[in-house]
Design a protein around this motif. Structure first.
Motif, short mmCIF file in Angstrom:
data_model
loop_
_atom_site.label_atom_id
_atom_site.label_comp_id
_atom_site.label_asym_id
_atom_site.label_seq_id
_atom_site.Cartn_x
_atom_site.Cartn_y
_atom_site.Cartn_z
N VAL A 19 0.84 -1.20 0.00
CA VAL A 19 0.00 0.00 0.00
C VAL A 19 0.88 1.24 0.00
O VAL A 19 1.82 1.36 0.77
N VAL A 20 0.54 2.16 -0.89
CA VAL A 20 1.25 3.43 -1.03
C VAL A 20 0.46 4.56 -0.34
O VAL A 20 1.03 5.46 0.25
N HIS A 21 -0.87 4.49 -0.45
CA HIS A 21 -1.73 5.54 0.11
C HIS A 21 -3.11 4.94 0.29
O HIS A 21 -3.53 4.05 -0.46
N GLU A 22 -3.83 5.46 1.30
CA GLU A 22 -5.18 4.97 1.55
C GLU A 22 -6.03 6.08 2.14
O GLU A 22 -5.56 6.88 2.95
N THR A 23 -7.29 6.14 1.68
CA THR A 23 -8.29 7.00 2.30
C THR A 23 -9.42 6.08 2.75
O THR A 23 -9.34 4.85 2.57
N ASP A 24 -10.47 6.64 3.27
CA ASP A 24 -11.58 5.80 3.70
C ASP A 24 -12.30 5.12 2.53
O ASP A 24 -12.93 4.08 2.72
N ILE A 25 -12.15 5.63 1.31
CA ILE A 25 -12.88 5.05 0.17
C ILE A 25 -12.00 4.62 -1.00
O ILE A 25 -12.51 4.05 -1.97
N VAL A 26 -10.70 4.87 -0.93
CA VAL A 26 -9.78 4.57 -2.04
C VAL A 26 -8.51 3.93 -1.49
O VAL A 26 -8.05 4.29 -0.40
N LEU A 27 -7.95 3.00 -2.26
CA LEU A 27 -6.70 2.33 -1.89
C LEU A 27 -5.73 2.42 -3.06
O LEU A 27 -6.12 2.20 -4.21
N PRO A 44 -11.14 2.20 -6.08
CA PRO A 44 -12.12 2.47 -5.03
C PRO A 44 -12.27 1.21 -4.18
O PRO A 44 -12.11 0.09 -4.69
N LYS A 45 -12.55 1.37 -2.92
CA LYS A 45 -12.76 0.20 -2.06
C LYS A 45 -14.09 -0.48 -2.38
O LYS A 45 -14.23 -1.68 -2.18
N GLU A 46 -15.01 0.27 -2.90
CA GLU A 46 -16.30 -0.27 -3.33
C GLU A 46 -16.13 -0.86 -4.73
O GLU A 46 -15.46 -0.26 -5.58
N ALA A 67 -8.36 12.61 -7.64
CA ALA A 67 -7.58 13.45 -6.73
C ALA A 67 -6.49 12.64 -6.05
O ALA A 67 -5.35 13.11 -5.89
N VAL A 68 -6.79 11.41 -5.69
CA VAL A 68 -5.79 10.55 -5.04
C VAL A 68 -4.66 10.21 -5.99
O VAL A 68 -3.51 10.10 -5.56
N THR A 69 -4.93 10.11 -7.29
CA THR A 69 -3.83 9.83 -8.22
C THR A 69 -2.79 10.95 -8.16
O THR A 69 -1.59 10.70 -8.24
N GLY A 70 -3.24 12.19 -8.01
CA GLY A 70 -2.31 13.31 -7.87
C GLY A 70 -1.52 13.24 -6.57
O GLY A 70 -0.32 13.54 -6.55
N GLU A 71 -2.17 12.81 -5.50
CA GLU A 71 -1.48 12.64 -4.22
C GLU A 71 -0.43 11.54 -4.33
O GLU A 71 0.68 11.67 -3.80
N VAL A 72 -0.76 10.46 -5.02
CA VAL A 72 0.18 9.36 -5.22
C VAL A 72 1.39 9.85 -6.00
O VAL A 72 2.54 9.56 -5.65
N ALA A 73 1.16 10.60 -7.07
CA ALA A 73 2.28 11.14 -7.87
C ALA A 73 3.19 12.00 -7.00
O ALA A 73 4.42 11.91 -7.10
N LYS A 74 2.60 12.80 -6.12
CA LYS A 74 3.40 13.63 -5.22
C LYS A 74 4.19 12.76 -4.24
O LYS A 74 5.39 12.98 -4.03
N LEU A 75 3.54 11.77 -3.65
CA LEU A 75 4.21 10.87 -2.71
C LEU A 75 5.37 10.11 -3.37
O LEU A 75 6.39 9.85 -2.75
#
Length: 115
Positions: A19-27, A44-46, A67-75
């Motif tokens: 796992v690189v990043h996780e939110t309540d609805i996305v992994l 999405p977790k769903e 939006a999370v893809t952008g966070e992943v790119a930054k990480l």
């Protein structure tokens, strides 16, 4: 959640993933067969079979996933140099796991067309 879906099983913890990043609805996790130095899948977790069905059922989830893809790119440290987002939809597009997932690819020059 589908018990026969690989990505649903990753979400529930039955199948390991890096796992690189996780939110309540996305992994977001590393692809096991990377096609570039940075290759992360964002799901999405769903369960939704593809990007179009996810966007139709839950536009806010689709926006959050992007939006999370952008966070992943930054990480991953590739936000400034550039990255590619890929959604494969359907067998003819080489979708092999029918749970929507976005590939975040980076870390080298990505030519177009791919291949």
């Amino acid at each position: 959640m589908s018990t026969d879906c690989l990505f649903c099983r990753i979400v529930e913890g039955a199948v390991p993933a890096t796992v690189v990043h996780e939110t309540d609805i996305v992994l977001a996790f590393r692809d096991i067969d990377p096609q570039s130095p940075t290759h992360v899948l964002v799901i999405p977790k769903e369960h939704h079979p593809d990007a179009a069905s996810m966007a139709a059922a839950d536009p806010a989830l689709a926006g959050h996933l992007l939006a999370v893809t952008g966070e992943v790119a930054k990480l991953e440290g590739v936000d400034a140099s550039g990255y590619r987002l890929v959604f494969n939809t359907g067998a003819d597009a080489n979708q092999t796991v029918f749970h929507v997932h976005c590939h975040v690819l980076a870390g080298r020059h990505l030519s177009w067309p791919p291949g």
